[in-house]
Design a protein around this motif. Structure first.
Motif, PDB file in Angstrom:
ATOM      1  N   THR A 233      27.246  -9.834  42.508  1.00 58.37           N
ATOM      2  CA  THR A 233      27.908  -9.311  43.708  1.00 58.37           C
ATOM      3  C   THR A 233      29.327  -9.849  43.829  1.00 58.37           C
ATOM      4  O   THR A 233      30.276  -9.097  44.067  1.00 58.37           O
ATOM      5  N   ILE A 234      29.488 -11.147  43.658  1.00 59.21           N
ATOM      6  CA  ILE A 234      30.817 -11.762  43.777  1.00 59.21           C
ATOM      7  C   ILE A 234      31.766 -11.185  42.726  1.00 59.21           C
ATOM      8  O   ILE A 234      32.896 -10.775  43.044  1.00 59.21           O
ATOM      9  N   ASN A 235      31.325 -11.146  41.480  1.00 65.78           N
ATOM     10  CA  ASN A 235      32.197 -10.658  40.411  1.00 65.78           C
ATOM     11  C   ASN A 235      32.571  -9.200  40.618  1.00 65.78           C
ATOM     12  O   ASN A 235      33.735  -8.809  40.422  1.00 65.78           O
ATOM     13  N   THR A 236      31.619  -8.371  40.986  1.00 59.88           N
ATOM     14  CA  THR A 236      31.895  -6.947  41.139  1.00 59.88           C
ATOM     15  C   THR A 236      32.903  -6.685  42.244  1.00 59.88           C
ATOM     16  O   THR A 236      33.845  -5.901  42.076  1.00 59.88           O
ATOM     17  N   VAL A 237      32.739  -7.347  43.377  1.00 56.62           N
ATOM     18  CA  VAL A 237      33.650  -7.123  44.506  1.00 56.62           C
ATOM     19  C   VAL A 237      35.050  -7.625  44.179  1.00 56.62           C
ATOM     20  O   VAL A 237      36.060  -6.940  44.434  1.00 56.62           O
ATOM     21  N   VAL A 238      35.140  -8.815  43.591  1.00 56.18           N
ATOM     22  CA  VAL A 238      36.458  -9.368  43.245  1.00 56.18           C
ATOM     23  C   VAL A 238      37.165  -8.502  42.205  1.00 56.18           C
ATOM     24  O   VAL A 238      38.368  -8.207  42.323  1.00 56.18           O
ATOM     25  N   LEU A 239      36.438  -8.072  41.192  1.00 57.75           N
ATOM     26  CA  LEU A 239      37.039  -7.223  40.161  1.00 57.75           C
ATOM     27  C   LEU A 239      37.451  -5.871  40.726  1.00 57.75           C
ATOM     28  O   LEU A 239      38.498  -5.325  40.354  1.00 57.75           O
ATOM     29  N   LEU A 240      36.641  -5.314  41.611  1.00 56.00           N
ATOM     30  CA  LEU A 240      36.972  -4.018  42.209  1.00 56.00           C
ATOM     31  C   LEU A 240      38.276  -4.077  42.985  1.00 56.00           C
ATOM     32  O   LEU A 240      39.170  -3.237  42.807  1.00 56.00           O
ATOM     33  N   ILE A 241      38.413  -5.085  43.825  1.00 53.21           N
ATOM     34  CA  ILE A 241      39.628  -5.211  44.635  1.00 53.21           C
ATOM     35  C   ILE A 241      40.832  -5.527  43.748  1.00 53.21           C
ATOM     36  O   ILE A 241      41.925  -4.969  43.931  1.00 53.21           O
ATOM     37  N   SER A 242      40.647  -6.423  42.775  1.00 51.55           N
ATOM     38  CA  SER A 242      41.754  -6.799  41.888  1.00 51.55           C
ATOM     39  C   SER A 242      42.253  -5.613  41.081  1.00 51.55           C
ATOM     40  O   SER A 242      43.465  -5.434  40.902  1.00 51.55           O
ATOM     41  N   ALA A 243      41.331  -4.786  40.584  1.00 54.88           N
ATOM     42  CA  ALA A 243      41.730  -3.637  39.765  1.00 54.88           C
ATOM     43  C   ALA A 243      42.418  -2.573  40.597  1.00 54.88           C
ATOM     44  O   ALA A 243      43.399  -1.967  40.151  1.00 54.88           O
ATOM     45  N   PHE A 244      41.940  -2.345  41.803  1.00 59.45           N
ATOM     46  CA  PHE A 244      42.490  -1.254  42.606  1.00 59.45           C
ATOM     47  C   PHE A 244      43.905  -1.547  43.089  1.00 59.45           C
ATOM     48  O   PHE A 244      44.681  -0.630  43.344  1.00 59.45           O
ATOM     49  N   LYS A 245      44.262  -2.821  43.201  1.00 58.17           N
ATOM     50  CA  LYS A 245      45.612  -3.155  43.674  1.00 58.17           C
ATOM     51  C   LYS A 245      46.523  -3.592  42.524  1.00 58.17           C
ATOM     52  O   LYS A 245      47.541  -4.251  42.758  1.00 58.17           O
ATOM     53  N   THR A 246      46.181  -3.199  41.310  1.00 57.72           N
ATOM     54  CA  THR A 246      46.981  -3.585  40.149  1.00 57.72           C
ATOM     55  C   THR A 246      48.390  -3.009  40.242  1.00 57.72           C
ATOM     56  O   THR A 246      48.576  -1.802  40.357  1.00 57.72           O
ATOM     57  N   TYR A 247      49.370  -3.878  40.177  1.00 53.01           N
ATOM     58  CA  TYR A 247      50.771  -3.444  40.204  1.00 53.01           C
ATOM     59  C   TYR A 247      51.616  -4.197  39.180  1.00 53.01           C
ATOM     60  O   TYR A 247      52.338  -3.589  38.389  1.00 53.01           O
ATOM     61  N   ASP A 248      51.512  -5.535  39.184  1.00 47.80           N
ATOM     62  CA  ASP A 248      52.429  -6.347  38.380  1.00 47.80           C
ATOM     63  C   ASP A 248      52.267  -6.090  36.893  1.00 47.80           C
ATOM     64  O   ASP A 248      53.271  -6.041  36.159  1.00 47.80           O
ATOM     65  N   TYR A 249      51.028  -5.902  36.411  1.00 46.30           N
ATOM     66  CA  TYR A 249      50.836  -5.603  34.992  1.00 46.30           C
ATOM     67  C   TYR A 249      51.559  -4.311  34.608  1.00 46.30           C
ATOM     68  O   TYR A 249      52.242  -4.237  33.582  1.00 46.30           O
ATOM     69  N   VAL A 250      51.384  -3.294  35.442  1.00 44.57           N
ATOM     70  CA  VAL A 250      51.989  -1.994  35.151  1.00 44.57           C
ATOM     71  C   VAL A 250      53.505  -2.084  35.201  1.00 44.57           C
ATOM     72  O   VAL A 250      54.207  -1.534  34.341  1.00 44.57           O
ATOM     73  N   LYS A 251      54.032  -2.785  36.180  1.00 46.42           N
ATOM     74  CA  LYS A 251      55.479  -2.893  36.339  1.00 46.42           C
ATOM     75  C   LYS A 251      56.115  -3.605  35.155  1.00 46.42           C
ATOM     76  O   LYS A 251      57.160  -3.169  34.637  1.00 46.42           O
ATOM     77  N   VAL A 252      55.521  -4.694  34.699  1.00 46.24           N
ATOM     78  CA  VAL A 252      56.117  -5.492  33.634  1.00 46.24           C
ATOM     79  C   VAL A 252      55.892  -4.851  32.270  1.00 46.24           C
ATOM     80  O   VAL A 252      56.801  -4.811  31.433  1.00 46.24           O
ATOM     81  N   ILE A 253      54.703  -4.329  32.018  1.00 49.10           N
ATOM     82  CA  ILE A 253      54.351  -3.882  30.669  1.00 49.10           C
ATOM     83  C   ILE A 253      54.863  -2.478  30.374  1.00 49.10           C
ATOM     84  O   ILE A 253      55.492  -2.234  29.335  1.00 49.10           O
ATOM     85  N   THR A 254      54.601  -1.513  31.259  1.00 49.46           N
ATOM     86  CA  THR A 254      54.930  -0.109  30.956  1.00 49.46           C
ATOM     87  C   THR A 254      55.844   0.549  31.975  1.00 49.46           C
ATOM     88  O   THR A 254      56.354   1.642  31.710  1.00 49.46           O
ATOM     89  N   ASN A 255      56.010  -0.079  33.139  1.00 48.31           N
ATOM     90  CA  ASN A 255      56.802   0.518  34.222  1.00 48.31           C
ATOM     91  C   ASN A 255      56.291   1.914  34.582  1.00 48.31           C
ATOM     92  O   ASN A 255      57.065   2.813  34.909  1.00 48.31           O
ATOM     93  N   GLY A 256      54.998   2.090  34.536  1.00 48.46           N
ATOM     94  CA  GLY A 256      54.393   3.369  34.908  1.00 48.46           C
ATOM     95  C   GLY A 256      54.259   4.357  33.775  1.00 48.46           C
ATOM     96  O   GLY A 256      53.555   5.352  33.904  1.00 48.46           O
ATOM     97  N   GLY A 257      54.935   4.136  32.670  1.00 49.65           N
ATOM     98  CA  GLY A 257      54.882   5.061  31.536  1.00 49.65           C
ATOM     99  C   GLY A 257      53.798   4.665  30.561  1.00 49.65           C
ATOM    100  O   GLY A 257      52.907   3.883  30.909  1.00 49.65           O
ATOM    101  N   PRO A 258      53.863   5.147  29.354  1.00 49.58           N
ATOM    102  CA  PRO A 258      54.866   6.109  28.837  1.00 49.58           C
ATOM    103  C   PRO A 258      54.562   7.525  29.318  1.00 49.58           C
ATOM    104  O   PRO A 258      53.473   7.809  29.793  1.00 49.58           O
TER     105      PRO A 258
END
Length: 312
Positions: A233-258
């Protein structure tokens, strides 16, 4: 007997009921201890949500006054916005990968590390190290490793692969590469939570199952796995929230692309729309809708997983 009752004082025959303490004192203690936390929560969580919802009902643009009330027009535009629907699909795929992969791998690694010894203690630290690193640092390191001319593709060329995959430049692979990086960093968290659950399994239950003739697989399925329900339960909820608000990885790695939004998540679109395009009202509507989606999904997952805990 009648004489004894008559002679006994009234207070002894009918003992006074225990009087409750005044509620004012208890209320003061609750207020003095709870007020600071409630005040911080209200200022930094509730107030921004209310303000964002207010902005979402306007066409607020700091560089294009005046501000007009548009009601739920921004929300109606979201469902007709192709870019937002693409971001919702990208976020859904990313969330599914991040919720499933670290959970499965984390459980497997935890089972392997659930032993005593300095080597296993050292390996636990190794697996947990990525969790304490900054997501920006992790993104920069992996973007260098997965670059078309990076070490991974150079090693593949050395092995005879003429055209190595474009891990971050191929629209069909970029999202899965970003998801893999997020999974890599969150894996250690799942390992630690599952290890805590495994160490809480009573040894006498495992011994009793072994005496009854249950093998390792049967013991895990009948004894260990049910008792790991809170960890799941703990892992699923934490992973769900963390994945849904993902921004910094996308901004630094691909900037929304390719390409056209191949890795752009909802959180990425919210900040791009609000701070780059300055459409604060529309971006606020996106943020509020994302909050509603996360709240509903979290409530459903918690209800399902906690019901499983109760049934055990």
């Amino acid at each position: 007997m009648a004489t004894d009752l008559a002679a006994a004082p009234v207070g002894e025959r009918f003992p006074a009921r225990h009087r409750r303490k005044p509620i004012s004192g208890r209320l003061w203690h609750f207020t003095s201890f709870g007020a600071p936390g409630v005040l911080v929560y209200a200022c930094f969580v509730l107030a921004p949500i209310v303000i964002s919802f207010g902005y979402s009902l306007t066409n607020y643009n700091p560089f294009n006054p005046p501000v007009k009330f548009v009601g739920f027009e921004n929300y109606a535009m979201l469902f007709a916005d192709e870019q937002f629907r693409t971001a919702l699909g990208v976020t859904t795929v990313l969330t599914l990968i991040v919720v499933i992969v670290p959970n499965v791998l984390g459980l497997g690694v935890a089972l392997l590390l659930d032993r005593k010894g300095w080597l296993y203690n050292a390996l636990r630290s190794v697996f947990f190290t990525p969790v304490v690193l900054s997501s920006v640092v992790v993104s920069i390191v992996w973007s260098r490793l997965l670059d078309d001319q990076g070490p991974l593709n150079s090693a593949l060329r050395a092995l005879g692969v003429e055209h190595p995959p474009g891990w971050l430049s191929d629209p069909d692979l970029a999202l899965y590469s970003v998801a893999s990086i997020v999974c890599w960093q969150l894996l250690g968290f799942c390992v630690v939570v599952y290890l805590a659950g495994l160490q809480g399994v009573p040894a006498e239950l495992l011994e009793a199952a072994e005496i009854d003739g249950a093998g390792p697989v049967r013991r895990f399925r009948a004894v260990t796995w049910p008792l790991l329900a809170p960890s799941l339960t703990i892992n699923t909820v934490v992973l769900l929230i963390s994945a849904f608000k993902t921004y910094d990885y996308v901004k630094v790695i691909t900037n929304g692309g390719p390409g056209s939004g191949a890795t752009a998540t909802i959180a990425f679109d919210v900040l791009q729309t609000g701070f780059d395009a300055n459409h604060v009202g529309y971006a606020s509507a996106m943020a509020v809708l994302m909050l509603v989606i996360v709240a509903v999904l979290t409530t459903v997952v918690l209800h399902f997983l906690r019901r499983r805990e109760v049934d055990l």
